[in-house]
Design an enzyme around this catalytic site. Structure first.
Site, PDB file in Angstrom:
ATOM      1  CD  GLN A 216      27.888 -10.571  70.037  1.00 38.59           C
ATOM      2  OE1 GLN A 216      28.173  -9.808  69.137  1.00 38.59           O
ATOM      3  NE2 GLN A 216      28.275 -10.362  71.288  1.00 38.59           N
TER       4      GLN A 216
ATOM      5  CG  HIS B  36      24.593  -6.585  67.875  1.00 39.87           C
ATOM      6  ND1 HIS B  36      24.654  -5.215  67.766  1.00 39.87           N
ATOM      7  CD2 HIS B  36      25.473  -6.902  68.858  1.00 39.87           C
ATOM      8  CE1 HIS B  36      25.531  -4.730  68.632  1.00 39.87           C
ATOM      9  NE2 HIS B  36      26.032  -5.737  69.315  1.00 39.87           N
TER      10      HIS B  36
ATOM     11  CD  GLU C 120      32.419  -9.138  66.116  1.00 40.96           C
ATOM     12  OE1 GLU C 120      31.375  -9.829  66.069  1.00 40.96           O
ATOM     13  OE2 GLU C 120      32.429  -7.917  65.917  1.00 40.96           O
ATOM     14  CG  HIS C 121      32.711 -10.285  70.548  1.00 42.50           C
ATOM     15  ND1 HIS C 121      31.649 -10.104  69.680  1.00 42.50           N
ATOM     16  CD2 HIS C 121      33.311  -9.071  70.651  1.00 42.50           C
ATOM     17  CE1 HIS C 121      31.599  -8.843  69.288  1.00 42.50           C
ATOM     18  NE2 HIS C 121      32.596  -8.189  69.848  1.00 42.50           N
TER      19      HIS C 121
ATOM     20  CG  ASP D 264      29.793  -4.521  72.663  1.00 40.03           C
ATOM     21  OD1 ASP D 264      30.669  -4.977  71.915  1.00 40.03           O
ATOM     22  OD2 ASP D 264      28.715  -5.118  72.899  1.00 40.03           O
TER      23      ASP D 264
ATOM     24  CG  HIS E 251      67.402  -4.823  38.738  1.00 38.26           C
ATOM     25  ND1 HIS E 251      66.573  -4.547  37.688  1.00 38.26           N
ATOM     26  CD2 HIS E 251      66.600  -4.857  39.848  1.00 38.26           C
ATOM     27  CE1 HIS E 251      65.323  -4.438  38.145  1.00 38.26           C
ATOM     28  NE2 HIS E 251      65.319  -4.616  39.447  1.00 38.26           N
TER      29      HIS E 251
END
Lengths: 432, 432
Positions: free
Chosen positions: A259, A262, A327-328, A361, A420
């Protein structure tokens, strides 16, 4: 080195809250520059694309054309070795299989009052996929964005990718072809987003724009939102690993670094109940950093944003994970299934010791475009539904209108909306 | 009077494009003021709410309390007549029934490589519902926003509603109780949105904020997005009516006016293949305006934004409807089902001569929070999914990792991500 926290420490709550509140992204204010670029593309069309591409990408589109030709895409295949191509094919097939299960069903029925009622899903008419250039030009991201669109039934899928000095990643072109992308243009930046949203002489506009990009691309997507739909603007990647002492520390260290490599703003967090194991993981991170090509990035991420949280019991972990809403989330414990059932807020959960996040991934079939920056509390990963919309369908006859109409008239009057009320009463021959 | 277009006119395309491009909303730039209000609420909490409510709503929250008590909600019931209460109950029950069918199913399976894979839906932990004050304080909107949240399984549903000079609409309180709202606070404006997003001493923060509001509320929602999830920011209401000459012109006129009375920026468009029928509808609009309490608003909307589009054949209508992508589409023709099947982009379709759009506003069971301003091209009405999020679940064992791992390693290397590659290879005892 990553910071260490312990839920038994007095200052834990303050430090954990600070961790949650950390701003990991320096959002450059590029709004004015982006607004100008969008205005130029709207006004000048292709001419603006040509000029801006010369300026930013050092490429003369008059020579190459704006569109990438089918021949160029076919030629890219020869530049990809067979093992990588086979891996791309496997990934594509698995993403296709999994996402095909996400296709929503229509629902139309007649209810107990005789009302014909339901909802119908249809794909967006067209979609644009932004693919970054340079080192962030990932074929896996092409598949992850394009396949769900095609599964949704999007007829026209357009890809844009900047081509710095004329270079294009052959893997990206090959992935685009595998996934069924219909048109490719060698443009990038805010100008590409503007072209997708508003169209030019060469590029017809699309209805929805997805895909990652730098600060300019993100700002451009925000600015054209409304004119077109957009996906979520993704922040730096993140993983939380819940691990007990039965793991090989080197495996867990490898996951944290996968991770961290990245982006210097990525975040890797370990939650464990064993201090000695935590030490061993930290040591393994250091040792693996020594042989990592992207060590500089990974170290920056680990030192600045990494964290190791020691808990008295792994039972505390799910609640911490929910607060982090990562996220993960990897759960590498003996009772991984049990802990998985207790977590609510995570983009994706990787269960057990043999499920490194990296599988997700690439080849698992699940999507790797996932909610970041704690948005998993309210958002989901990219999927087929992101390329579809739902229309309510309602059909009454004279009888069912008679059954429901008076209640609608009551509520219309209660809300002070007499027109209406009239649109019902006039059909029932009732006094207004 | 509404403008008239004819697809056979030479200038049709230009005029239709102009109609599509019309800006119907004057978005006041209130961003700076809103940012200051949000900052104050974050810093001062309840004290800011009390001060701002005194200033904007002429109400002293120190006297009334910030929270609306259960006794107040119960007392509201006595102020609502039985017919209106019964109508609210019917609406609530029907919205509940229809939305219960929108609950998504989880999907977990073992694929052909032995991978345990799937997706799981969970509700957001909490949601905040903004309800406007004054004349736009609609009980129907309370039901339409609150019921899907409760169907999704949201445990904590919080409502905020401004109480100008202490007044609260009893219908709104009654609707909130019917729908299962858990907490109600008498605050409004940007300060209420800030309180929902960041919390104060009295109000715990929520994870998602929905509901309509004025320019301040809309700007506040945009500014807190990311901290919390938000729904789409709704624009003025709109209807497109496709009608043949077999309709009673007065019925169609009533439907056009029902939309127009909402807002001077609302839009009502008639598409028909019969010029005499168009004339008759226009005449009926004029005649009905004479007896309408909200005639001023309706006339402004009809004169400024109304349109009548004459087509050579009703077969042209679906394509025009898709380009308009209206919030509401009525199809009052002999072949209504056939035309319905041909339309792709609309928030809701009302099929046949006995389905006035107003039924969908109140008692049909479908949601009346629908995409406006042509966003039906890519967006859907509010539903249960807006209060849920999806988590991918992945579980490999040693064998399935062995099956998929090498492909992931290939792709990681192709993308230049060696730490990714290592997190797989280390588990397979393979060379990096």
């Amino acid at each position: 080195m990553a910071q260490r926290l312990d839920t038994r420490d007095r200052d834990f709550e303050a430090r954990f809250t600070a961790l949650l509140g950390e701003k990991r992204e320096s959002a450059a204010d590029v709004n004015d520059a982006v607004a100008k670029i969008i205005a130029r593309v709207r006004e000048e069309g292709d001419a603006a694309l040509i000029d801006l591409t010369r300026q930013f990408d050092r490429l003369d589109l008059n020579e190459t054309g704006i569109a990438v030709s089918a021949d160029e895409v076919d030629a890219a295949r020869a530049q990809v070795d067979d093992a990588t191509f086979a891996a791309l094919e496997l990934a594509n097939a698995r993403i296709l299989d999994h996402h095909s299960r996400q296709r929503p069903g229509d629902d139309r029925y007649t209810d107990d009052r005789g009302v014909d009622i339901g909802q119908r899903w249809t794909p967006v008419a067209s979609a644009g996929l932004y693919v970054p250039g340079g080192t962030a030009s990932y074929p896996s991201s092409v598949l992850m964005n394009a396949v769900p669109a095609k599964v949704a039934g999007v007829k026209r899928l357009v890809m844009v990718v900047p081509s710095r000095r004329g270079e294009l990643n052959p893997l990206v072109l090959v992935a685009a072809k595998l996934a069924g992308v219909d048109e490719i243009y060698r443009i990038g930046g805010a100008q590409a987003v503007a072209a997708l949203a508003f169209g030019t002489e060469t590029i017809k506009p699309v209805v929805k724009i997805v895909g990652p990009g730098n600060a300019y691309v993100a700002a451009a997507k925000r600015q054209v939102f409304g004119q077109v739909g957009i996906d979520m603007v993704a922040g730096p990647s993140e993983v939380v690993v819940i691990a007990d002492a039965e793991n090989d520390p080197a495996w867990i260290a490898a996951d944290l670094l996968a991770q961290a490599e990245h982006d210097a703003a990525a975040q890797s967090i370990l939650i464990t109940d064993d201090a000695a194991f935590a030490d061993a993981v930290i040591e393994a991170v250091e040792s693996q950093l020594a042989t990592l090509p992207r060590a500089e990035t990974a170290r920056a991420s680990w030192d600045d944003f990494g964290a190791v949280i020691l808990v008295a019991s792994l039972d505390e972990a799910p609640a911490l994970a929910d607060r982090l809403a990562p996220e993960h989330l990897e759960i590498a414990t003996g009772n991984a299934d049990e802990l998985t059932a207790k977590v609510s807020d995570a983009g994706a959960i990787f269960v057990g010791r043999y499920t490194p996040e990296v599988i997700g991934d690439y080849v698992a079939g699940t999507n790797h475009v996932l909610p970041t920056a704690r948005s998993a509390r309210f958002a989901s990963g990219l999927g087929v539904l992101d390329f579809m919309k739902r229309t309510s369908i309602l059909k009454l006859d004279a009888d069912s209108l008679k059954a429901l109409g008076p209640s609608a008239m009551s509520l219309a009057r209660a809300e002070g909306l007499e027109a209406h009320r009239r649109s019902v009463s006039i059909r029932l021959n009732l006094p207004e």
